[in-house]
Design a protein around this motif. Structure first.
Motif, short mmCIF file in Angstrom:
data_model
loop_
_atom_site.label_atom_id
_atom_site.label_comp_id
_atom_site.label_asym_id
_atom_site.label_seq_id
_atom_site.Cartn_x
_atom_site.Cartn_y
_atom_site.Cartn_z
N SER A 1 24.76 41.85 81.96
CA SER A 1 24.38 41.29 80.32
C SER A 1 23.27 41.31 80.69
O SER A 1 22.29 41.52 78.88
CB SER A 1 25.69 39.95 81.16
OG SER A 1 26.44 40.32 80.76
N LEU A 2 22.63 41.25 81.61
CA LEU A 2 20.82 40.41 81.77
C LEU A 2 20.44 42.04 80.56
O LEU A 2 19.67 41.95 79.93
CB LEU A 2 20.21 40.59 82.24
CG LEU A 2 18.72 40.44 81.89
CD1 LEU A 2 17.98 38.43 81.54
CD2 LEU A 2 18.03 40.12 83.99
N PHE A 3 20.83 42.94 81.58
CA PHE A 3 20.44 44.90 80.95
C PHE A 3 20.46 45.02 79.82
O PHE A 3 19.66 45.08 78.95
CB PHE A 3 20.68 45.28 82.02
CG PHE A 3 20.75 47.20 81.15
CD1 PHE A 3 19.06 47.75 81.83
CD2 PHE A 3 21.24 46.85 80.70
CE1 PHE A 3 19.31 48.85 81.34
CE2 PHE A 3 21.05 48.51 80.00
CZ PHE A 3 19.96 49.52 80.46
N SER A 4 21.80 44.65 79.06
CA SER A 4 21.72 44.46 77.65
C SER A 4 21.51 44.02 76.40
O SER A 4 20.94 44.31 75.71
CB SER A 4 23.56 44.03 77.48
OG SER A 4 24.18 45.03 78.68
N PHE A 5 21.30 42.26 77.09
CA PHE A 5 20.08 41.76 76.26
C PHE A 5 18.56 42.21 75.85
O PHE A 5 18.76 42.32 74.69
CB PHE A 5 20.45 40.52 76.50
CG PHE A 5 19.31 39.87 75.93
CD1 PHE A 5 19.81 38.63 74.69
CD2 PHE A 5 18.45 39.31 76.54
CE1 PHE A 5 19.09 38.13 74.19
CE2 PHE A 5 17.51 38.26 75.54
CZ PHE A 5 18.01 37.62 74.72
N ILE A 6 18.09 43.08 77.04
CA ILE A 6 16.64 42.69 76.89
C ILE A 6 16.71 44.33 76.60
O ILE A 6 15.61 44.77 75.31
CB ILE A 6 16.53 42.96 78.09
CG1 ILE A 6 16.75 42.06 78.88
CG2 ILE A 6 15.39 43.65 78.03
CD1 ILE A 6 16.10 41.68 80.62
N VAL A 7 17.36 45.16 76.39
CA VAL A 7 17.71 46.63 75.78
C VAL A 7 17.70 46.65 74.62
O VAL A 7 17.36 47.60 73.67
CB VAL A 7 18.40 47.59 76.73
CG1 VAL A 7 19.63 47.34 76.00
CG2 VAL A 7 17.68 49.11 76.62
N PHE A 8 18.30 46.24 74.00
CA PHE A 8 18.77 45.47 72.20
C PHE A 8 17.77 44.98 71.55
O PHE A 8 17.27 45.30 70.81
CB PHE A 8 20.64 44.62 72.28
CG PHE A 8 21.81 45.57 72.65
CD1 PHE A 8 21.91 46.77 72.07
CD2 PHE A 8 22.82 44.17 73.10
CE1 PHE A 8 22.96 46.82 72.75
CE2 PHE A 8 24.08 45.36 73.42
CZ PHE A 8 24.13 46.61 73.05
N ASN A 9 17.13 44.16 72.94
CA ASN A 9 15.65 43.82 72.29
C ASN A 9 14.94 44.80 71.89
O ASN A 9 13.82 44.24 70.99
CB ASN A 9 15.84 42.44 72.85
CG ASN A 9 16.23 41.45 71.99
OD1 ASN A 9 15.28 40.53 71.62
ND2 ASN A 9 17.22 41.34 72.79
N ASN A 10 14.61 45.00 72.84
CA ASN A 10 13.33 46.54 73.13
C ASN A 10 13.85 47.66 72.16
O ASN A 10 12.67 48.00 71.25
CB ASN A 10 13.52 47.21 74.29
CG ASN A 10 12.85 46.51 75.55
OD1 ASN A 10 12.55 45.33 74.90
ND2 ASN A 10 13.00 46.33 76.56
N PHE A 11 14.92 47.84 72.05
CA PHE A 11 15.32 48.73 70.73
C PHE A 11 14.65 48.63 69.23
O PHE A 11 14.52 48.93 68.01
CB PHE A 11 16.46 49.36 70.71
CG PHE A 11 16.57 50.83 71.69
CD1 PHE A 11 15.64 51.72 71.19
CD2 PHE A 11 17.57 50.88 73.33
CE1 PHE A 11 16.05 52.68 72.63
CE2 PHE A 11 17.31 51.64 73.68
CZ PHE A 11 17.03 53.02 73.55
N LEU A 12 15.17 46.90 69.06
CA LEU A 12 15.29 46.30 68.19
C LEU A 12 13.27 46.47 67.46
O LEU A 12 13.23 45.90 66.43
CB LEU A 12 15.66 45.13 67.92
CG LEU A 12 17.19 44.96 67.70
CD1 LEU A 12 17.82 43.72 67.72
CD2 LEU A 12 17.72 45.60 66.26
N GLY A 13 12.44 46.08 68.53
CA GLY A 13 11.70 45.79 67.94
C GLY A 13 10.69 47.72 68.07
O GLY A 13 9.61 47.47 67.32
#
Length: 224
Positions: free
Chosen positions: A75-87
């Motif tokens: 879940s931590l990986f999913s949260f960070i990767v979504f925010n990274n791609f949105l950026g």
């Protein structure tokens, strides 16, 4: 007009005194396509494959004693990767490029691991301060070095993620600002270069998310 190079990363901008930048943290939920929730679909199957692969990787790191703990790190990986791609999208605030976000993720995890370890496995934590085979005269120095390296772990996790995310965005911003002063041929080369750099940033977004989650898993496995 930007007052400095880091104005595009300013988290304080607001509309009618209401800060809206940090709402991008949960904006990823709006981009999940409707077919994702229909089972099975291509998007859901793809993400299930990624999650199961990460589960196997983190289970190997954690060992057989805590098989369910991988859910937290996936879940931590999913949260960070979504925010990274949105950026990487235009006009969307990159929350993971700020220490306020990355340290808020790293510090509670590290604190929880330390409290659990020192309360439930005190002898193991004390033994971990002195690596096996350390000569007796070097024991005080090794305890000091291991203590410092342990204390700075949340800082290194937070700085690594924030620095890697802000570096690529800053380079794209600097290259984009030179566009109005170039001729047509140079602008074409600039656009091609930025596209290649954007692909590299997409890879960095995934890699840094995995590194953050994997290192957190390693820190948890040391406690166990």
């Amino acid at each position: 007009m930007m007052t400095n190079l880091f104005s595009s990363f300013d988290p304080i901008s607001s509309i009618n005194q209401m800060p809206l930048n940090w709402t991008s943290t949960m904006l990823g939920l709006l981009f999940i396509p409707y077919p994702f929730w229909a089972m099975p679909s291509r998007s859901s199957l793809m993400w299930s494959t990624i999650a199961s692969t990460l589960h196997k990787e983190f289970k190997t790191l954690l060992g057989p004693t805590n098989p369910g703990s991988t859910i937290m790190f996936v879940s931590l990986f999913s949260f960070i990767v979504f925010n990274n791609f949105l950026g990487l999208m235009p006009y969307i605030f990159t929350s993971t490029s700020h220490m306020a976000m990355t340290l808020s993720l790293a510090l509670p995890l590290w604190m929880a691991f330390m409290l659990f370890g020192w309360i439930n496995r005190t002898q193991h934590m004390l033994a971990h301060l002195v690596p096996a085979g350390t000569p007796s005269p070097l024991t005080p120095a090794m305890v000091l070095i291991e203590t410092i390296s342990n204390v700075i772990r949340p800082g290194t996790l937070a700085i690594r993620l924030a620095a890697n995310m802000i570096a690529g965005h800053l380079l794209l911003t600097l290259m984009g600002n030179t566009g109005p002063y170039l001729n047509h041929t140079a602008v074409s080369m600039l656009v091609l270069t930025q596209i290649l750099l954007l692909i590299l940033e997409a890879a960095v977004a995934v890699i840094q998310s995995y590194v953050f989650a994997a290192l957190s898993t390693l820190y948890a496995s040391e406690v166990n």
